[in-house]
Design an enzyme around this catalytic site. Sequence first.
Site, PDB file in Angstrom:
ATOM      1  N   GLN A   1       0.763  -1.143  -0.132  1.00  0.00           N
ATOM      2  CA  GLN A   1       0.043   0.070  -0.080  1.00  0.00           C
ATOM      3  C   GLN A   1       0.909   1.415  -0.082  1.00  0.00           C
ATOM      4  O   GLN A   1       0.507   2.331   0.812  1.00  0.00           O
ATOM      5  CB  GLN A   1      -0.795   0.034   1.141  1.00  0.00           C
ATOM      6  CG  GLN A   1      -2.244  -0.825   0.885  1.00  0.00           C
ATOM      7  CD  GLN A   1      -2.975  -0.484  -0.292  1.00  0.00           C
ATOM      8  OE1 GLN A   1      -3.414   0.683  -0.342  1.00  0.00           O
ATOM      9  NE2 GLN A   1      -3.759  -1.117  -0.841  1.00  0.00           N
ATOM     10  N   SER A   2       1.803   1.161  -0.803  1.00  0.00           N
ATOM     11  CA  SER A   2       3.122   2.414  -0.629  1.00  0.00           C
ATOM     12  C   SER A   2       2.246   3.619  -1.268  1.00  0.00           C
ATOM     13  O   SER A   2       2.074   3.531  -2.712  1.00  0.00           O
ATOM     14  CB  SER A   2       4.168   1.992  -1.408  1.00  0.00           C
ATOM     15  OG  SER A   2       4.894   3.030  -1.844  1.00  0.00           O
ATOM     16  N   ASN A   3       2.445   4.761  -0.802  1.00  0.00           N
ATOM     17  CA  ASN A   3       2.068   5.955  -1.454  1.00  0.00           C
ATOM     18  C   ASN A   3       3.037   6.344  -2.476  1.00  0.00           C
ATOM     19  O   ASN A   3       2.901   6.912  -3.593  1.00  0.00           O
ATOM     20  CB  ASN A   3       1.811   7.081  -0.185  1.00  0.00           C
ATOM     21  CG  ASN A   3       0.796   6.748   0.510  1.00  0.00           C
ATOM     22  OD1 ASN A   3      -0.400   6.474   0.205  1.00  0.00           O
ATOM     23  ND2 ASN A   3       1.206   6.668   1.921  1.00  0.00           N
TER      24      ASN A   3
ATOM     25  N   ALA B   1       5.108   4.162  -4.073  1.00  0.00           N
ATOM     26  CA  ALA B   1       4.828   3.532  -5.533  1.00  0.00           C
ATOM     27  C   ALA B   1       3.756   4.168  -6.233  1.00  0.00           C
ATOM     28  O   ALA B   1       3.778   4.382  -7.580  1.00  0.00           O
ATOM     29  CB  ALA B   1       4.616   2.274  -4.947  1.00  0.00           C
TER      30      ALA B   1
END
Length: 345
Positions: free
Chosen positions: A82-84, A86
């Site tokens: 859930q990386s912002n 990325a």
Amino acid sequence: MIGEPVNELPRYPLATLPTPVTDAVRLREALGGPSVCPRILVKRDDLTGLGLGGNKARKLEYLIADALERGAQTVVTTGAVQSNHARMTAAAACIAGLRCVLVLTSHHVTPVVEGNLLLDCLFGADVRFVPAEDPMLAVGRDAEVVDEVVREEEASGRHAYVIPIGGSCPVGALGYVSGTAELVGQLRAMDCRPSRLYYASGSRGTQAGLTLGAKLSEAPYALWGVAVSAGEPEKIERARRAANEAAILLGSGVRVDHTDLFTDQAFIGEGYGIPTEAGLEAIRLLATTEAILLEPVYTSKGFSALLRHVRSCDIPPTDTVVFLHTGGAPALFTRDFAARMETKP
Ligand SMILES: Cc1ncc(COP(=O)(O)O)c(C=O)c1O
């Protein structure tokens, strides 16, 4: 002083700037009013605009420019599922006409396509999953997969530019050197000298830029970073190196050392990505008073530090404090978060 060198370095326009500074008056009332609660300003970097906004837009302006200067056709980066970072890298790649490969660590073999991951797919990123160890440490299998991806890309005739986790490197740190100049200018125009600036701190590129920027811009506030994950000694060193190499890129003689890099460890809770009760309360409070959306992984933990310090009267009511809102709203649109909030229509 500061504006010039950082504005002369290559920068690819991605963010809607300057972001506003919101005076959180209803929140202040809810916390007891001006007799007990300091003035709370929110620097709205959740509104940077790139692919639903957040702090990474500032870093990516410098990173994408660097990638293009080096002749890249592909950008590759890593992060948690859930990386912002990325998600925003995938958005930036679309705008710059680059291919994007994301190597994401996940506890599930086939993660649910929701929140940031849904947006990664919508932005057309090529997503590869690797099993999660510690998603905040760029070591282990994800580093190997990044190397494999770079070899694959080169074999297909595309030069790949690797952006480290969180965009936290000297070039990325420039984003918050210029971000600091922007904020300090806004505060001067408001004739305001806040005593503290609170922000959520993860992979430390934001900290590196804010710390160097504060020195260069003679910022009036003390930085109050709030850690969202463990591993402090390695992270201090990462921030110190990024800040000092960014200073060299700027041709500045200013240096950052360990004593400049304080980060409050009291709000991590059980670990990275695990919401805390204080954070969930912060999400509700800021949503219902200001319609500003925090999220469970970063900003809610950062904001719960500010709330604790207001409530325990650590900050005099005559002071002003700033909260740097670093974004992350897509994490609200996940099943795990809905379950934790027990939201009912
Ligand atoms: C919403 C949000 N806030 C804060 C941070 C922390 O920024 P940094 O990784 O530069 O410490 C991140 C990083 O991913 C983020 O996504």
